[in-house]
Design an enzyme around this catalytic site. Structure first.
Site, PDB file in Angstrom:
ATOM      1  N   ASP A 139      -2.207  -2.114 -10.475  1.00 45.89           N
ATOM      2  CA  ASP A 139      -2.113  -0.666 -10.551  1.00 45.89           C
ATOM      3  C   ASP A 139      -3.104  -0.047  -9.558  1.00 45.89           C
ATOM      4  OD1 ASP A 139      -0.673   1.427 -12.508  1.00 45.89           O
ATOM      5  OD2 ASP A 139      -2.688   2.171 -12.108  1.00 45.89           O
ATOM      6  N   TYR A 188      -4.066  10.142  -8.586  1.00 46.16           N
ATOM      7  CA  TYR A 188      -2.702  10.579  -8.296  1.00 46.16           C
ATOM      8  C   TYR A 188      -2.706  11.816  -7.411  1.00 46.16           C
ATOM      9  CZ  TYR A 188      -1.185   7.315 -11.881  1.00 46.16           C
ATOM     10  OH  TYR A 188      -0.945   6.172 -12.596  1.00 46.16           O
ATOM     11  N   HIS A 194       3.525  -5.261 -16.015  1.00 47.03           N
ATOM     12  CA  HIS A 194       2.528  -4.526 -15.259  1.00 47.03           C
ATOM     13  C   HIS A 194       1.115  -4.756 -15.772  1.00 47.03           C
ATOM     14  CE1 HIS A 194       1.164  -1.259 -12.694  1.00 47.03           C
ATOM     15  NE2 HIS A 194       0.570  -0.674 -13.729  1.00 47.03           N
TER      16      HIS A 194
END
Length: 382
Positions: A177, A303, A359
């Site tokens: 990630d 982000y 993930h």
């Protein structure tokens, strides 16, 4: 400089406040489609909230965290929290271990012993690592209200300095990630520091579909297009208006759980049931850490910076550090090796197709991940 020793203790009043808020949860109605069609299922969340309120033992999870040596190291204006766990072997190799969103250092509690004490799990003492697992700046215990917000680029530089202050000139790095982005950026910017880069997600550009794509790569871009359409709404909100979302998730623990649990379901190799891949108590420990630290809003900043900056590795540049990739089958985006080598990693030495897992590799399959990290390290010179 090794930093200040640290132990985490949530006040009893904060635990009582959480239970009171959970008791006042107001749920929406269930939309008239199959569960999870539009996001978190109402019945699932109602059960999760009840469990969190009445049966979840935060003190037990807190004790598991505090069983590991922890330290706080000041880097710039940030106090960086990390687990700093010495290896048990003749010459442990330093390893920087990086989580992402919506994760935390709770992801690593089962992985770290497999890396620091491999003999305990059937491995060899000479394969031991000394692990440095920091909370990302703005996440969990590396957050204080009002501190500067950092993107991938700044976090990578902060972690390079963190390793210097802990006494490690050279080290391996591992991440998934945002941790994959951060360690990749670190390996590109500080290649003299990184002995090897191990990833369980490949941060390969998503905007190259028109650049001489092979049939395999073209098929990958089609899958990415579908994923971008159906699964990245959270990225657009967190990357454009993070402050607005932060009000709701900082005020409502049920809302926070719904926002995060849906990602654990969508991104893990769990079939239809999160708990078949990830223990409920560990997931709630992770969510609780976001709640108690009030760090959900600041955790969105990577982000925002990612959407408003160029790609962290400049166009035309590649990472030249020896690299390995553990390809878990339920990872969100899995680019083909040809694309990774052509566009990002010029020394991709190891590619392991894993039999299961998604993930959250450290949570879902700590044995497989640890084994692959050890095997890759065994190919690198000391």
């Amino acid at each position: 400089m090794t930093g200040e020793p640290f132990t985490y203790h949530v006040p009893d009043a904060a635990l009582a406040d959480l239970r009171e808020r959970l008791a006042r949860t107001r749920l929406p109605d269930q939309a008239p489609e199959a569960p999870w069609t539009y996001g978190t299922d109402v019945a699932y969340l109602a059960d999760l909230v009840a469990y969190w309120r009445d049966r979840f033992d935060w003190r037990a999870e807190e004790a598991k965290l505090n069983a590991f040596p922890q330290t706080m190291v000041r880097v710039g204006e940030i106090d960086i929290h990390c687990l700093h766990v010495p290896g048990r072997g003749p010459s442990p190799r330093p390893l920087l271990l990086c989580h992402g969103w919506p994760g935390s250092v709770f992801e690593f509690l089962d992985l770290i012993p497999r890396l620091t004490d491999p003999a305990r799990f059937g491995g060899k003492p000479e394969d031991a690592f000394t692990v440095v697992a920091p909370s990302l700046p703005g996440y969990g215990l590396s957050f204080r209200p009002g501190q500067p917000r950092l993107g991938v680029e700044e976090i990578a530089d902060h972690f390079a300095e963190l390793m210097t202050r802990l006494g490690y000139d050279r080290f391996m790095a591992q991440g998934g990630d945002w941790g994959a982005f951060i360690t990749t950026r670190l390996a590109w910017r500080h290649p003299e520091r990184v002995e090897g880069l191990h990833l369980n997600m490949l941060p390969v550009r998503r905007d190259l579909s028109g650049r001489d794509a092979s049939p395999e790569e073209a098929a990958h871009y089609e899958r990415v297009s579908a994923w971008l359409k159906e699964e990245t709404g959270y990225q657009w909100i967190q990357g454009t208006k993070p402050q607005t979302l932060a009000f709701a998730l900082t005020d409502s623990p049920a809302g926070l759980a719904a926002w995060i649990a849906e990602k654990f379901r969508s991104w893990s190799d769990c079939g239809d049931t999160i708990e078949s891949a990830i223990p409920r108590d560990r997931m709630l420990a992770n969510i609780s850490l976001y709640w108690f630290t009030g760090a959900i809003g600041s955790s969105f900043h990577p982000y925002y910076s990612r959407m408003h900056r160029p790609w962290p590795i400049p166009d035309g540049e590649t990472v030249r550090v020896p690299t390995a990739y553990a390809a878990f089958p339920k990872e969100m985006v899995r680019p083909p090796r040809s694309l990774a080598e052509r566009t990002m990693f010029s020394d991709l030495r190891r590619w392991t197709e894993m039999p299961r897992g998604g993930h959250f590799a450290a949570l879902e399959q700590p044995d497989l991940l640890a084994e692959d990290v050890r095997a890759f390290a065994g190919t690198l010179p000391r």
